[in-house]
Design a protein around this motif. Structure first.
Motif, short mmCIF file in Angstrom:
data_model
loop_
_atom_site.label_atom_id
_atom_site.label_comp_id
_atom_site.label_asym_id
_atom_site.label_seq_id
_atom_site.Cartn_x
_atom_site.Cartn_y
_atom_site.Cartn_z
N VAL A 94 -25.75 29.58 -10.70
CA VAL A 94 -24.50 29.54 -11.47
C VAL A 94 -23.37 29.34 -10.46
N ASN A 95 -22.62 28.26 -10.61
CA ASN A 95 -21.66 27.86 -9.59
C ASN A 95 -20.29 27.58 -10.19
N SER A 96 -19.32 27.36 -9.31
CA SER A 96 -17.97 26.94 -9.72
C SER A 96 -17.79 25.49 -9.32
N TYR A 97 -17.06 24.76 -10.16
CA TYR A 97 -16.91 23.32 -9.95
C TYR A 97 -15.44 22.92 -10.02
N GLY A 98 -15.18 21.71 -9.57
CA GLY A 98 -13.83 21.16 -9.59
C GLY A 98 -13.74 20.00 -8.63
N ALA A 99 -12.77 19.14 -8.84
CA ALA A 99 -12.63 17.97 -7.98
C ALA A 99 -11.18 17.49 -7.98
N ALA A 111 -25.47 37.27 -16.39
CA ALA A 111 -25.09 38.21 -15.35
C ALA A 111 -24.46 37.50 -14.15
N LEU A 112 -25.02 36.35 -13.78
CA LEU A 112 -24.50 35.62 -12.62
C LEU A 112 -23.21 34.88 -12.90
N SER A 113 -22.82 34.80 -14.18
CA SER A 113 -21.61 34.06 -14.54
C SER A 113 -20.33 34.85 -14.29
N TRP A 114 -20.47 36.13 -13.97
CA TRP A 114 -19.28 36.96 -13.82
C TRP A 114 -18.35 36.44 -12.74
N ARG A 115 -18.89 36.16 -11.55
CA ARG A 115 -18.03 35.72 -10.46
C ARG A 115 -17.47 34.31 -10.69
N PRO A 116 -18.25 33.34 -11.18
CA PRO A 116 -17.63 32.05 -11.52
C PRO A 116 -16.55 32.16 -12.59
N ARG A 163 -17.95 26.00 -5.40
CA ARG A 163 -18.40 27.19 -4.68
C ARG A 163 -19.72 27.67 -5.28
N SER A 164 -20.71 27.92 -4.44
CA SER A 164 -21.96 28.53 -4.88
C SER A 164 -21.86 30.03 -4.69
N TRP A 165 -22.23 30.79 -5.71
CA TRP A 165 -22.10 32.25 -5.68
C TRP A 165 -23.43 32.94 -5.42
N ASP A 166 -24.50 32.17 -5.34
CA ASP A 166 -25.80 32.74 -5.00
C ASP A 166 -26.58 31.71 -4.21
N ARG A 167 -27.55 32.17 -3.43
CA ARG A 167 -28.26 31.29 -2.51
C ARG A 167 -29.15 30.29 -3.25
N LEU A 168 -29.41 30.55 -4.51
CA LEU A 168 -30.28 29.66 -5.28
C LEU A 168 -29.48 28.65 -6.11
N HIS A 169 -28.15 28.71 -6.04
CA HIS A 169 -27.27 27.77 -6.75
C HIS A 169 -27.55 27.78 -8.26
N LEU A 220 -24.47 21.36 -8.63
CA LEU A 220 -24.57 20.99 -10.04
C LEU A 220 -25.97 20.48 -10.37
N LEU A 221 -26.55 19.68 -9.49
CA LEU A 221 -27.90 19.20 -9.72
C LEU A 221 -28.91 20.35 -9.72
N LEU A 222 -28.73 21.30 -8.81
CA LEU A 222 -29.65 22.43 -8.76
C LEU A 222 -29.49 23.34 -9.98
N GLU A 223 -28.26 23.58 -10.41
CA GLU A 223 -28.07 24.43 -11.60
C GLU A 223 -28.64 23.75 -12.84
N ALA A 224 -28.36 22.46 -13.00
CA ALA A 224 -28.92 21.74 -14.15
C ALA A 224 -30.44 21.65 -14.05
N GLY A 225 -30.95 21.49 -12.81
CA GLY A 225 -32.40 21.42 -12.62
C GLY A 225 -33.09 22.72 -12.94
N ALA A 226 -32.47 23.85 -12.60
CA ALA A 226 -33.04 25.15 -12.94
C ALA A 226 -33.08 25.34 -14.45
N LEU A 227 -32.02 24.92 -15.13
CA LEU A 227 -31.96 25.03 -16.59
C LEU A 227 -33.04 24.17 -17.24
N ALA A 228 -33.30 22.99 -16.66
CA ALA A 228 -34.30 22.08 -17.24
C ALA A 228 -35.68 22.72 -17.32
#
Length: 495
Positions: free
Chosen positions: A338-343, A312-317, A330-336, A128-136
């Motif tokens: 676009v990911n799936s979340y839950g707790a 494009a990367l959102s398809w699998r999540p 779950r991370s769907w790519d090595r760069l994290h 989540l930090l990496l996905e938000a960081g990439a968006l930033a």
């Protein structure tokens, strides 16, 4: 392209980026303070050993070109300093391209840490930090208005965080559908906080209200993020309120803090002016006397390109969200990206804790003393402390180890071996070492059942916890058995 700008989210962008920088700082600080014992060349799961068997394409990291403990420390400290600068607003003093480069560097540094972190970094909030960081990187700075596509990417990320967490609960443990999970959760969560005892003892009808409200906020409210303002802001405010409740009730590293940051990024200025003492946003463009300059074409092109990549990367999540076999975190790519979340798709009914003990008696007959951890429950009279958004990785993994020995298999014996030689890097992760001068001759691991005391017990004993020994998880063991797990050069250290 005037439609590309969303000046009404200027303050929202600023709040999101500042809080994101704070979370980044916590991540880098934890890495700098903890890596030598966990991942260093003499650590429990050494990065050099990992790099020897995992190629770059599977785990992109700067450390594939070179690794040393000194370089890792430099990466972590550089990240912490850069995070502090961005938290202080340094990005707004830079040209747009330089500000984007600063956020990109922060992302590359943390990606290099996460992709070599192995078990210690197998948490959803890392992705989540990496996905938000990439968006930033693509949200710009005060030199230009926020991009409209960037605000929608924030909403899409926040939607997946909340809706994914809601679905995994509804599909998972039956106690979520029965609204009874919170009878247990505050007591059995991985690392309770100073208020967890009080949350646990709330009336059971209120626990049911908590669970029901959680379902509404995570399964219904997220769709409001895609509706016009002020509905989207109202949905974000409800999420913020829920996350603040979770922050008060336990220690979940930066998961809740980062979710709050994402929700703040959805609030338009009209909403923020009603909840915070702020002025209106300047209109976009020189014709309105704004401090913004026009968005450069190259910048708009990069933002549009990144939005298409996320789409494009959102398809699998997205397919994972709709699947009956939903996977969480779950991370769907090595760069994290676009990911799936839950707790907490499953909630434990009983709390078990592993207590580590040592003795100088070579026969193990007496003299056993307990090691204490900073965050996880130990002595029964010690009130749990607040650590989040800082992340105590060993404390968290000890909770998983108490649930199942399989979670601890790669690192548990190396941990015990380091206690047997008083490894200074490992001891820095503990709250108390009962053998400060001479290492113990033997160590053992005992499994205890912990429960919160009730009010009368607390008043009578001063104990927040009651614990009962269940069995030994690891019988007494010394260097003769664990010497091969000790740090290089430590097994023969004189006693």
């Amino acid at each position: 392209m005037a439609w590309f700008a969303a000046p009404e989210y200027r303050l929202a962008r600023e709040l999101f980026l500042r809080l994101l920088a704070l979370v980044y700082g916590c991540g880098f600080l934890a890495a700098a303070r903890q890596f030598r014992a966990l991942l260093g060349s003499r650590g429990m799961l050494p990065i050099p050993r990992f790099l020897a068997r995992v190629p770059f394409r599977r785990a992109p990291s700067l450390f594939h070109w070179h690794y040393s403990d000194r370089l890792y420390a430099a990466v972590a400290r550089t990240g912490a300093l850069l995070s502090a600068a961005l938290l202080a607003g340094a990005a707004n003093l830079l040209p747009l391209g330089a500000a984007m480069a600063a956020w990109a560097l922060l992302w590359v540094l943390y990606l290099s840490i996460v992709n070599t972190g192995q078990t210690w970094y197998a948490f959803g909030w890392e992705s989540l930090l990496l996905e938000a960081g990439a968006l930033a990187v693509f949200l710009g700075n005060d030199r230009t208005a926020p991009p409209l596509l960037g605000t929608w990417l924030l909403r899409w990320l926040l939607f997946r965080v909340e809706f994914g967490a809601g679905l995994i609960k509804w599909r998972g443990d039956t106690c979520w559908r029965a609204l009874t999970c919170l009878y247990h959760h505050h007591e059995t969560q991985p690392m309770p906080g100073p208020l967890s005892w009080f949350f646990h003892h709330l009336p059971r009808p209120l626990h049911k209200v908590e669970a029901a409200a959680n379902h509404v906020v995570q399964l219904v409210v997220p769709f409001g993020l895609f509706l016009p303002q002020p509905i989207a802001s109202g949905a974000a405010l409800l999420m913020i309120a829920t996350q603040l409740w979770l922050i008060a009730s336990g220690n979940f590293a930066w998961l809740n803090w980062l979710t709050v940051a994402l929700a703040l990024g959805v609030l338009d200025t009209g909403t923020l002016r009603r909840v915070l003492p702020v002025g209106p946003d300047p209109a976009y463009g020189p014709a309105y006397g704004s401090t913004y300059g026009p968005q450069p074409g190259w910048y708009q092109g990069l933002v549009a390109g990144y939005a298409l990549l996320v789409l494009a990367l959102s398809w699998r999540p997205l397919r994972n969200l709709l699947s009956a076999h939903q996977q969480m975190n779950r991370s769907w790519d090595r760069l994290h990206l676009v990911n799936s979340y839950g707790a907490f798709g499953t909630v434990s009914r009983v709390r078990y804790e592993i207590v580590l003990e040592g003795t100088r008696d070579v026969h193990g007959l007496d003299g056993w003393q307990e090691y204490e951890f900073p965050g996880k429950p130990g002595p029964v009279r010690r009130l749990p402390r607040q650590f989040a958004p800082y992340h105590l990785r060993l404390d968290w993994l000890m909770w998983f180890a108490a649930i199942s020995p399989a979670h601890a298999r790669p690192w548990f014996h190396p941990l015990l071996a380091r206690l047997l030689v008083n490894d200074p890097d490992t001891l820095r992760l503990l709250r108390r070492n009962p053998f400060p001068d001479t290492p113990p001759a033997l160590v053992r691991a005992r499994l205890y059942h912990y429960r919160f005391t009730d009010g009368p017990e607390l008043r009578a004993t001063g104990a927040w916890w009651h614990r009962r020994h269940v069995r030994d998880r690891q019988p007494p063991v010394g260097l003769a058995e664990l010497g091969r797990y000790a740090p290089p050069g430590a097994a023969g250290r004189p006693r």
